[in-house]
Motif scaffolding. Sequence first.
Motif, PDB file in Angstrom:
ATOM      1  N   PHE A  27      13.622  31.880  51.522  1.00 51.74           N
ATOM      2  CA  PHE A  27      14.531  31.529  50.441  1.00 51.74           C
ATOM      3  C   PHE A  27      14.945  32.818  49.734  1.00 51.74           C
ATOM      4  N   ALA A  28      16.239  33.074  49.697  1.00 48.91           N
ATOM      5  CA  ALA A  28      16.757  34.308  49.108  1.00 48.91           C
ATOM      6  C   ALA A  28      17.617  33.964  47.905  1.00 48.91           C
ATOM      7  N   THR A  29      17.213  34.443  46.732  1.00 49.85           N
ATOM      8  CA  THR A  29      17.919  34.091  45.505  1.00 49.85           C
ATOM      9  C   THR A  29      18.371  35.317  44.731  1.00 49.85           C
ATOM     10  N   ASN A  30      19.571  35.232  44.185  1.00 52.09           N
ATOM     11  CA  ASN A  30      20.082  36.285  43.307  1.00 52.09           C
ATOM     12  C   ASN A  30      19.417  36.267  41.938  1.00 52.09           C
ATOM     13  N   ASN A  31      18.812  35.150  41.590  1.00 52.19           N
ATOM     14  CA  ASN A  31      18.202  35.009  40.268  1.00 52.19           C
ATOM     15  C   ASN A  31      17.009  35.955  40.150  1.00 52.19           C
ATOM     16  N   ALA A  32      17.125  36.936  39.264  1.00 55.69           N
ATOM     17  CA  ALA A  32      16.079  37.952  39.117  1.00 55.69           C
ATOM     18  C   ALA A  32      15.123  37.644  37.979  1.00 55.69           C
ATOM     19  N   SER A  33      15.332  36.542  37.285  1.00 58.02           N
ATOM     20  CA  SER A  33      14.534  36.294  36.085  1.00 58.02           C
ATOM     21  C   SER A  33      13.137  35.784  36.396  1.00 58.02           C
ATOM     22  N   ARG A  34      12.959  35.160  37.569  1.00 60.11           N
ATOM     23  CA  ARG A  34      11.651  34.599  37.917  1.00 60.11           C
ATOM     24  C   ARG A  34      11.022  35.364  39.080  1.00 60.11           C
ATOM     25  N   SER A  35       9.712  35.350  39.137  1.00 58.88           N
ATOM     26  CA  SER A  35       8.991  35.967  40.241  1.00 58.88           C
ATOM     27  C   SER A  35       9.003  35.030  41.440  1.00 58.88           C
ATOM     28  N   PRO A  36       8.757  35.540  42.654  1.00 55.83           N
ATOM     29  CA  PRO A  36       8.666  34.662  43.823  1.00 55.83           C
ATOM     30  C   PRO A  36       7.590  33.596  43.657  1.00 55.83           C
ATOM     31  N   GLU A  37       6.509  33.937  42.961  1.00 53.92           N
ATOM     32  CA  GLU A  37       5.435  32.966  42.745  1.00 53.92           C
ATOM     33  C   GLU A  37       5.921  31.786  41.904  1.00 53.92           C
ATOM     34  N   ASP A  38       6.697  32.084  40.860  1.00 52.24           N
ATOM     35  CA  ASP A  38       7.237  31.009  40.026  1.00 52.24           C
ATOM     36  C   ASP A  38       8.197  30.123  40.815  1.00 52.24           C
ATOM     37  N   GLY A  83       8.140  29.723  44.035  1.00 54.58           N
ATOM     38  CA  GLY A  83       7.319  28.974  44.976  1.00 54.58           C
ATOM     39  C   GLY A  83       6.663  27.770  44.341  1.00 54.58           C
ATOM     40  N   ASP A  84       6.196  27.913  43.111  1.00 54.27           N
ATOM     41  CA  ASP A  84       5.597  26.781  42.397  1.00 54.27           C
ATOM     42  C   ASP A  84       6.614  25.663  42.209  1.00 54.27           C
ATOM     43  N   HIS A  85       7.848  26.049  41.889  1.00 56.73           N
ATOM     44  CA  HIS A  85       8.920  25.061  41.721  1.00 56.73           C
ATOM     45  C   HIS A  85       9.157  24.320  43.034  1.00 56.73           C
ATOM     46  N   LEU A  86       9.214  25.060  44.140  1.00 62.37           N
ATOM     47  CA  LEU A  86       9.481  24.444  45.433  1.00 62.37           C
ATOM     48  C   LEU A  86       8.358  23.500  45.849  1.00 62.37           C
ATOM     49  N   ARG A  87       7.131  23.941  45.663  1.00 63.47           N
ATOM     50  CA  ARG A  87       6.007  23.060  46.007  1.00 63.47           C
ATOM     51  C   ARG A  87       5.993  21.815  45.119  1.00 63.47           C
ATOM     52  N   GLY A  88       6.415  21.984  43.872  1.00 66.79           N
ATOM     53  CA  GLY A  88       6.488  20.842  42.970  1.00 66.79           C
ATOM     54  C   GLY A  88       7.525  19.819  43.406  1.00 66.79           C
ATOM     55  N   LEU A  89       8.528  20.268  44.147  1.00 64.39           N
ATOM     56  CA  LEU A  89       9.547  19.355  44.667  1.00 64.39           C
ATOM     57  C   LEU A  89       9.072  18.631  45.923  1.00 64.39           C
ATOM     58  N   GLY A  90       7.969  19.127  46.506  1.00 63.87           N
ATOM     59  CA  GLY A  90       7.453  18.507  47.722  1.00 63.87           C
ATOM     60  C   GLY A  90       7.598  19.345  48.962  1.00 63.87           C
ATOM     61  N   ALA A 109       6.485  21.731  51.757  1.00 62.03           N
ATOM     62  CA  ALA A 109       5.169  22.033  52.321  1.00 62.03           C
ATOM     63  C   ALA A 109       4.779  23.468  51.997  1.00 62.03           C
ATOM     64  N   SER A 110       3.483  23.735  51.958  1.00 61.57           N
ATOM     65  CA  SER A 110       2.990  25.037  51.488  1.00 61.57           C
ATOM     66  C   SER A 110       3.051  26.134  52.535  1.00 61.57           C
ATOM     67  N   GLN A 111       3.351  25.805  53.788  1.00 71.06           N
ATOM     68  CA  GLN A 111       3.341  26.790  54.862  1.00 71.06           C
ATOM     69  C   GLN A 111       4.735  26.952  55.480  1.00 71.06           C
ATOM     70  N   GLY A 112       4.951  28.130  56.078  1.00 71.31           N
ATOM     71  CA  GLY A 112       6.140  28.324  56.892  1.00 71.31           C
ATOM     72  C   GLY A 112       7.336  28.901  56.177  1.00 71.31           C
ATOM     73  N   TRP A 113       7.167  29.311  54.925  1.00 69.43           N
ATOM     74  CA  TRP A 113       8.306  29.866  54.190  1.00 69.43           C
ATOM     75  C   TRP A 113       7.829  30.891  53.174  1.00 69.43           C
ATOM     76  N   SER A 114       8.776  31.692  52.696  1.00 72.61           N
ATOM     77  CA  SER A 114       8.498  32.653  51.633  1.00 72.61           C
ATOM     78  C   SER A 114       9.752  32.809  50.788  1.00 72.61           C
ATOM     79  N   VAL A 115       9.625  33.550  49.695  1.00 75.94           N
ATOM     80  CA  VAL A 115      10.739  33.738  48.751  1.00 75.94           C
ATOM     81  C   VAL A 115      10.994  35.222  48.568  1.00 75.94           C
ATOM     82  N   VAL A 116      12.260  35.618  48.606  1.00 76.29           N
ATOM     83  CA  VAL A 116      12.638  36.977  48.219  1.00 76.29           C
ATOM     84  C   VAL A 116      13.698  36.878  47.132  1.00 76.29           C
ATOM     85  N   THR A 117      13.635  37.778  46.161  1.00 83.26           N
ATOM     86  CA  THR A 117      14.565  37.767  45.036  1.00 83.26           C
ATOM     87  C   THR A 117      15.354  39.068  44.990  1.00 83.26           C
TER      88      THR A 117
END
Length: 355
Positions: free
Chosen positions: A56-67, A69-76, A78-86
């Motif tokens: 997941f690649a986002t222009n939004n620089a205000s949040r960390s990848p961990e934050d 990721g927490d949002h994505l997991r909260g939506l349902g 799965a915890s494996q197979g992806w990562s976030v870059v900002t």
Amino acid sequence: MIGQTTATPVGHEPLITRYRGLICDLDGVVYRGAAAVPDAVETLNRLTADGVPVVFATNNASRSPEDVGDHLRGLGIASQGWSVVTSSQAAAAHLAHHLDRGTRVCAVGGPGIARALTEAGLTPVSVAELGDDQVEAVVQGLGFDVTWRELAAVGYLVQAGATWVATNLDPTLPTPHGNAPGNGVLVAAVQAAAGTSPHVVGKPRAALLDLARSRLGTSRPETLVCGDRLDTDIEGAHAAGLDSLFVLSGASRLRDLVFAARSQRPTYIAADLAGLLTPGLPLSSTASGDHTDSALDAALRADSTADYGELLQTVVATAWAALDNGRAISDDPDLWGEIERKLGLVPQLEPRKIT
């Protein structure tokens, strides 16, 4: 396994089978505000379960990848197979390539910027911590509490010779209340005062997508970008030399796509992320533009038995061909809005069942 090429003829297999990795935008593609876009979570979980890696690649620089990721997991998701870059990480990676480890860099924006600089081996310094010591560079990204003093400090540092990196130039930020000023507005204010322009790393520049692809470990032909904004996601894919899927679940609409510049034309189009799991042919402006009127009429007459995906591709391809051949077509917003409604492209409230 979805991500492996099969003997199925092109145009009949799921679109994602042509690629080994997916770079996916977030807002307008995976979620809108706090809620998931219908079909997005189920589609992404299907992909990662079948071994297709996602970044997941986002222009939004205000949040960390961990934050994020927490949002994505909260939506349902799965915890494996992806990562976030900002874009913060892209900015930090750019500076780490040019500066010595531990170099002081002023961070203006949300907490994601300082976090990214630290992870890249640089030393983030806030405006309040500047003191009399010089910094080599300044990174400017979106932050909800950015003040006039911080914007002024960026301008002073730039005028004094510091390298200026902007995470992105997005003019707006979608919120539940409407569009709010994005980082591009704040950068423009500094630019007007400093009389110079920053180095930009976010979409539509290639740096963020290049970083995402390095995470995937895929070649350019093996990588697909999915996004909802023509001026960032799709233009960025062009800049990075990548194929793209444009989805109509977010900011840009069908009329925008039809009249888009060549640098903003995607390889494929779908209503939403579920299009990755359905057949899809590359859009092409080589189709004859002589039948644009009939294509529009067919779309307007579409009923529940029609192949909406095929009609959508035909409408866009023939419209592009007509425009490229110098023919005029209607740009009436009501007409294109009606075609969207007839083809079921108005963002849904409920998900469809994915088979």
